[in-house]
Design a protein around this motif. Structure first.
Motif, PDB file in Angstrom:
ATOM      1  N   LEU A 151     -82.088 -24.048  58.949  1.00  0.00           N
ATOM      2  CA  LEU A 151     -81.968 -22.527  58.428  1.00  0.00           C
ATOM      3  C   LEU A 151     -81.084 -22.995  57.453  1.00  0.00           C
ATOM      4  N   ALA A 152     -81.545 -22.388  56.362  1.00  0.00           N
ATOM      5  CA  ALA A 152     -80.615 -21.714  54.555  1.00  0.00           C
ATOM      6  C   ALA A 152     -80.813 -20.362  54.664  1.00  0.00           C
TER       7      ALA A 152
ATOM      8  N   ILE B  95     -77.564 -24.887  60.521  1.00  0.00           N
ATOM      9  CA  ILE B  95     -77.468 -23.201  59.909  1.00  0.00           C
ATOM     10  C   ILE B  95     -76.704 -23.436  58.665  1.00  0.00           C
ATOM     11  N   CYS B  96     -77.210 -23.246  57.338  1.00  0.00           N
ATOM     12  CA  CYS B  96     -76.452 -23.257  56.180  1.00  0.00           C
ATOM     13  C   CYS B  96     -75.871 -22.189  55.816  1.00  0.00           C
TER      14      CYS B  96
ATOM     15  N   LEU C  97     -76.393 -19.859  69.321  1.00  0.00           N
ATOM     16  CA  LEU C  97     -77.159 -20.219  69.822  1.00  0.00           C
ATOM     17  C   LEU C  97     -76.803 -21.999  69.753  1.00  0.00           C
ATOM     18  N   ARG C  98     -75.090 -22.172  69.827  1.00  0.00           N
ATOM     19  CA  ARG C  98     -74.553 -22.950  69.640  1.00  0.00           C
ATOM     20  C   ARG C  98     -74.493 -24.438  68.269  1.00  0.00           C
ATOM     21  N   THR C  99     -75.180 -23.779  67.373  1.00  0.00           N
ATOM     22  CA  THR C  99     -75.875 -24.975  66.105  1.00  0.00           C
ATOM     23  C   THR C  99     -74.947 -24.772  65.242  1.00  0.00           C
TER      24      THR C  99
ATOM     25  N   ALA D  73     -74.798 -12.952  59.240  1.00  0.00           N
ATOM     26  CA  ALA D  73     -76.097 -13.648  59.863  1.00  0.00           C
ATOM     27  C   ALA D  73     -76.016 -15.200  60.531  1.00  0.00           C
ATOM     28  N   ALA D  74     -75.369 -15.445  59.965  1.00  0.00           N
ATOM     29  CA  ALA D  74     -75.113 -17.639  60.232  1.00  0.00           C
ATOM     30  C   ALA D  74     -74.339 -17.729  60.974  1.00  0.00           C
TER      31      ALA D  74
END
Length: 241
Positions: A17-18, A77-78, A103-105, A95-96
């Motif tokens: 997601l960007a 996530i970017c 989400l531990r992303t 938000a990011a």
């Protein structure tokens, strides 16, 4: 005896997601990446008539549902972190950070001017990317080659007056960014402008460049990430005066 088999790895394995909210409006993109690059799956623009603080999360939910993705599937996530609008950057970065933490992303920070450069497909020797800094000033940075853009992605933005920026341009330079539309009659001879569609930072470019940075293991801690505004706020400057 049953022989174990290696699971087939699809060419596009990672979903990312960007977010790009550095200006008055913004965009959200979904991409899929392999071991070399990311390709765009979907992108939507945030509505100009609604503040990004109100429209960003609904836009993320919408584009995920449109592609039949769920948040838990996101592997990266970017986010564009500046320079740019104080309010817009805070919305996107918050938000990011929240999503990456929940989400531990992995999370990647992308310079807004570098994201502009990433959206330019034409070959160039030197590309100037500019953003409106208000007060008759510009955020500027120049890039030497799209092929090595990841290595230039942490470019420091210069805060220049319009006249100072124009004095730095030389023949064969390219320029990109919305302020250029107002400077067409003042650009030196031999300077090339990008197409209007390339003059606004796009979430797709944030994702593509962010994925290159991810492959180089240049992620950031969600708890430590802060926007890079490029200048102090008017309130801060007033308080010190």
């Amino acid at each position: 005896m049953i022989q174990a088999t290696t699971p087939e790895i699809t060419p596009l394995a990672m979903k990312l997601l960007a977010l790009e909210t550095s200006g008055k409006t913004g965009s959200v993109a979904l991409l899929e990446g392999d071991d070399e690059r990311a390709v765009l799956s979907a992108e939507i623009r945030l509505p100009e008539e609604i503040r990004s603080a109100q429209s960003l999360i609904p836009a993320i939910k919408h584009v995920l549902a449109e592609q039949d993705w769920i948040p838990a599937e996101l592997g990266l996530i970017c986010v564009a972190t500046g320079p740019g609008s104080f309010t817009g950057l805070r919305v996107g970065v918050t938000a990011a950070k929240t999503l990456a933490y929940a989400l531990r992303t992995p999370l990647v920070s992308v310079n807004t001017l570098a994201a502009l450069a990433a959206g330019v497909e034409e070959p160039y020797q030197r590309l100037w990317c500019v953003l409106d800094a208000q007060r008759r000033e510009l955020f500027t940075a120049h890039f030497q080659s799209r092929d090595s853009l990841a290595g230039q992605a942490e470019a420091t933005a210069d805060l220049l007056t319009t006249d100072a920026f124009l004095e730095r341009l030389v023949p064969d330079d390219w320029v990109c960014g919305q302020p250029i539309e107002k400077l067409q009659g003042r650009l030196p001879e031999g300077v090339t402008t990008c197409e209007s569609a390339q003059n606004t930072p796009q979430a797709a470019a944030v994702g593509m460049l962010g994925y290159e940075l991810f492959l180089e293991q240049r992620t950031v801690d969600p708890l430590q990430l802060v926007p890079s505004y490029g200048r102090r706020s008017a309130a801060e400057e007033k308080a010190d005066s």
